[in-house]
Design a protein around this motif. Sequence first.
Motif, PDB file in Angstrom:
ATOM      1  N   GLU A 187     -17.352   8.551  24.315  1.00 35.90           N
ATOM      2  CA  GLU A 187     -15.897   8.412  24.219  1.00 35.90           C
ATOM      3  C   GLU A 187     -15.270   8.988  25.486  1.00 35.90           C
ATOM      4  OE1 GLU A 187     -13.810   7.158  21.585  1.00 35.90           O
ATOM      5  OE2 GLU A 187     -15.768   6.190  21.280  1.00 35.90           O
ATOM      6  N   ALA A 188     -14.011   8.657  25.730  1.00 38.97           N
ATOM      7  CA  ALA A 188     -13.320   9.274  26.867  1.00 38.97           C
ATOM      8  C   ALA A 188     -13.317  10.791  26.667  1.00 38.97           C
ATOM      9  CB  ALA A 188     -11.884   8.758  26.947  1.00 38.97           C
ATOM     10  N   PRO A 189     -13.805  11.551  27.654  1.00 40.31           N
ATOM     11  CA  PRO A 189     -13.818  13.009  27.476  1.00 40.31           C
ATOM     12  C   PRO A 189     -12.406  13.576  27.514  1.00 40.31           C
ATOM     13  CG  PRO A 189     -14.520  12.439  29.705  1.00 40.31           C
ATOM     14  CD  PRO A 189     -14.307  11.139  28.980  1.00 40.31           C
ATOM     15  N   SER A 190     -12.228  14.751  26.935  1.00 42.42           N
ATOM     16  CA  SER A 190     -10.923  15.415  27.067  1.00 42.42           C
ATOM     17  C   SER A 190     -10.785  15.870  28.528  1.00 42.42           C
ATOM     18  CB  SER A 190     -10.846  16.618  26.133  1.00 42.42           C
ATOM     19  OG  SER A 190     -11.752  17.597  26.570  1.00 42.42           O
ATOM     20  N   VAL A 191      -9.540  16.121  28.945  1.00 44.82           N
ATOM     21  CA  VAL A 191      -9.321  16.570  30.333  1.00 44.82           C
ATOM     22  C   VAL A 191     -10.083  17.878  30.579  1.00 44.82           C
ATOM     23  CG1 VAL A 191      -7.586  17.425  31.953  1.00 44.82           C
ATOM     24  CG2 VAL A 191      -7.104  15.403  30.574  1.00 44.82           C
ATOM     25  N   ALA A 192     -10.014  18.789  29.599  1.00 40.11           N
ATOM     26  CA  ALA A 192     -10.685  20.086  29.772  1.00 40.11           C
ATOM     27  C   ALA A 192     -12.197  19.902  29.907  1.00 40.11           C
ATOM     28  CB  ALA A 192     -10.362  20.993  28.591  1.00 40.11           C
ATOM     29  N   ALA A 193     -12.774  19.054  29.037  1.00 35.82           N
ATOM     30  CA  ALA A 193     -14.230  18.847  29.084  1.00 35.82           C
ATOM     31  C   ALA A 193     -14.644  18.202  30.399  1.00 35.82           C
ATOM     32  CB  ALA A 193     -14.664  17.972  27.909  1.00 35.82           C
ATOM     33  N   HIS A 194     -13.814  17.264  30.872  1.00 36.83           N
ATOM     34  CA  HIS A 194     -14.147  16.578  32.109  1.00 36.83           C
ATOM     35  C   HIS A 194     -14.059  17.531  33.301  1.00 36.83           C
ATOM     36  CE1 HIS A 194     -13.498  13.188  35.158  1.00 36.83           C
ATOM     37  NE2 HIS A 194     -14.727  13.098  34.731  1.00 36.83           N
ATOM     38  N   LEU A 195     -13.018  18.346  33.344  1.00 37.78           N
ATOM     39  CA  LEU A 195     -12.877  19.312  34.438  1.00 37.78           C
ATOM     40  C   LEU A 195     -13.991  20.353  34.399  1.00 37.78           C
ATOM     41  CD1 LEU A 195      -9.016  19.883  34.566  1.00 37.78           C
ATOM     42  CD2 LEU A 195     -10.432  18.812  36.309  1.00 37.78           C
ATOM     43  N   ARG A 196     -14.322  20.782  33.164  1.00 34.44           N
ATOM     44  CA  ARG A 196     -15.416  21.752  32.983  1.00 34.44           C
ATOM     45  C   ARG A 196     -16.707  21.188  33.594  1.00 34.44           C
ATOM     46  NH1 ARG A 196     -13.930  23.028  27.683  1.00 34.44           N
ATOM     47  NH2 ARG A 196     -15.182  21.331  26.877  1.00 34.44           N
ATOM     48  N   TYR A 197     -16.933  19.922  33.340  1.00 35.33           N
ATOM     49  CA  TYR A 197     -18.151  19.255  33.819  1.00 35.33           C
ATOM     50  C   TYR A 197     -18.130  19.070  35.340  1.00 35.33           C
ATOM     51  CZ  TYR A 197     -21.161  15.175  34.664  1.00 35.33           C
ATOM     52  OH  TYR A 197     -22.088  14.299  35.167  1.00 35.33           O
ATOM     53  N   GLN A 198     -17.014  18.563  35.860  1.00 40.18           N
ATOM     54  CA  GLN A 198     -16.957  18.264  37.289  1.00 40.18           C
ATOM     55  C   GLN A 198     -16.837  19.518  38.154  1.00 40.18           C
ATOM     56  OE1 GLN A 198     -17.726  15.565  38.466  1.00 40.18           O
ATOM     57  NE2 GLN A 198     -17.094  13.860  37.183  1.00 40.18           N
ATOM     58  N   LEU A 199     -16.262  20.558  37.590  1.00 36.64           N
ATOM     59  CA  LEU A 199     -16.034  21.777  38.379  1.00 36.64           C
ATOM     60  C   LEU A 199     -16.980  22.910  37.963  1.00 36.64           C
ATOM     61  CD1 LEU A 199     -12.131  21.698  38.432  1.00 36.64           C
ATOM     62  CD2 LEU A 199     -13.608  21.406  40.416  1.00 36.64           C
ATOM     63  N   PHE A 200     -18.214  22.544  37.640  1.00 41.58           N
ATOM     64  CA  PHE A 200     -19.198  23.578  37.307  1.00 41.58           C
ATOM     65  C   PHE A 200     -19.740  24.139  38.622  1.00 41.58           C
ATOM     66  CE2 PHE A 200     -23.417  25.017  35.671  1.00 41.58           C
ATOM     67  CZ  PHE A 200     -22.907  26.062  34.923  1.00 41.58           C
ATOM     68  N   LEU A 201     -19.240  25.298  38.963  1.00 40.01           N
ATOM     69  CA  LEU A 201     -19.442  25.863  40.305  1.00 40.01           C
ATOM     70  C   LEU A 201     -20.901  25.935  40.771  1.00 40.01           C
ATOM     71  CD1 LEU A 201     -17.946  26.976  42.729  1.00 40.01           C
ATOM     72  CD2 LEU A 201     -17.746  29.160  41.587  1.00 40.01           C
ATOM     73  N   PRO A 202     -21.862  26.394  39.938  1.00 37.99           N
ATOM     74  CA  PRO A 202     -23.232  26.505  40.462  1.00 37.99           C
ATOM     75  C   PRO A 202     -23.805  25.177  40.960  1.00 37.99           C
ATOM     76  CG  PRO A 202     -23.033  27.681  38.384  1.00 37.99           C
ATOM     77  CD  PRO A 202     -21.751  26.939  38.571  1.00 37.99           C
ATOM     78  N   ALA A 203     -23.405  24.056  40.331  1.00 40.39           N
ATOM     79  CA  ALA A 203     -23.993  22.757  40.694  1.00 40.39           C
ATOM     80  C   ALA A 203     -23.072  21.944  41.595  1.00 40.39           C
ATOM     81  CB  ALA A 203     -24.302  21.970  39.428  1.00 40.39           C
ATOM     82  N   LEU A 204     -22.011  22.569  42.093  1.00 43.31           N
ATOM     83  CA  LEU A 204     -20.981  21.803  42.810  1.00 43.31           C
ATOM     84  C   LEU A 204     -21.513  21.086  44.042  1.00 43.31           C
ATOM     85  CD1 LEU A 204     -17.857  21.243  43.116  1.00 43.31           C
ATOM     86  CD2 LEU A 204     -17.858  23.163  44.698  1.00 43.31           C
TER      87      LEU A 204
END
Lengths: 51, 352
Positions: free
Chosen positions: B118-135
């Motif tokens: 499903e379309a992720p929530s904004v928070a979940a998507h940002l959490r995923y894209q901005l995961f600092l260790p794997a950036l």
Amino acid sequence: MTPLAQYIARLVPGWAVCPVLALCYAVMLIAVLIASSNDMAQIIYIDVRGQ
Amino acid sequence: MTALSTLVILAALLAVPLAWLGRERGIDLVALLCAAVLAWISPLSAAWIVGLGVGLPLAMRLAQQHGGRAPLAGVTALVVLGAFAAAQLSSGIVWIGGAFFTLRQLHVIAEWWMGRIEAPSVAAHLRYQLFLPALFVGPVHRLPAFERQCQRRRWDLGEFLNGAERVLIGAFSAEFIGNVVVANLRARVRHGLADSNAFLRDWALSAADWVMLFFNFAGMTAIALGIALMMGIRLEENFNRPWLARDLLDFWSRWHMSLTNWCRDYVYRPVVALTRSTLAGLVAAMLAIGLWHEISFYYVLWSFWQTLGVVLSRTIMPKIASQIPAPARRVLAPLAILAWLALARPVIGLLL
């Protein structure tokens, strides 16, 4: 036990695991600190571009 | 390690206590720190990642409600790829994490378009894209697995120490073994072959570069995976002892596995499904891998070279290998793989 501790435990007696592990950590840390003062070339997989 | 990458690693280490400030909101705080660090060192990267991180889930929800899933997926995929190409081709722009972000973003778009998520929530998507260790060093982790990890994570001292140890071993591998030991060996090879044939010298130096690249990249990945583990999150592995590979295809399935798996799922399989040709799928996947590294004619040729290697390793090489005793094969296979990988540079150098 961490993977390195488990590995060391296979090689040395039980009483020596902690000192050998501490020695390994110290050697690695010192090596990293000394080596990181060098200015190293950028590698392609590190996605920090256009500096 | 470059200064900026060191800075991001230090920021990721500082984010570890933040991650444990709240089980639910801890990773959100890590994403906030990541956005702040990015905004400081590369405002363009921050604007792009945060802008798409917020805009895409909202657009996806609108498309789910009013129709237009396929056009939105197509347009956003093109925009993401276009931005990636523009960033790669333009010089002078500090660009952090764009290559990995592009792959993660295309993964989200493709999975949503195919109806697997499903379309992720904004928070979940940002959490995923901005995961600092794997950036900026990967792995190219997947959204559903990452969300599960975020929901299930709990404090475990053993896992925390495993992660910390992995960070130290990774730093030792990248900084000391790669950048000091192998770099010195490379310098000796260069000095020793100074008067020899230029082609052979370039081949030998290219082989040394591959070994150095392994220790650097595997080490940096270990740092990223270790810091993630210190936050209670187990990301996808990126290496599976690539120098124990039996042939070139086996090597590519063990080296930078998250990229290979991404190309298998989103390039190789669709192309094979469309063309019914595994060779076309292989060429397309290798081209994607090559151009992801750098958009240049060199990497186009590099992709064809790797494709040729995989084809040879599955057609002619088994016949040759069958005449070699198994113990010798185990020793010779990694050497043959390294020789082929390293040969790409002098051969392409002759062609260009």
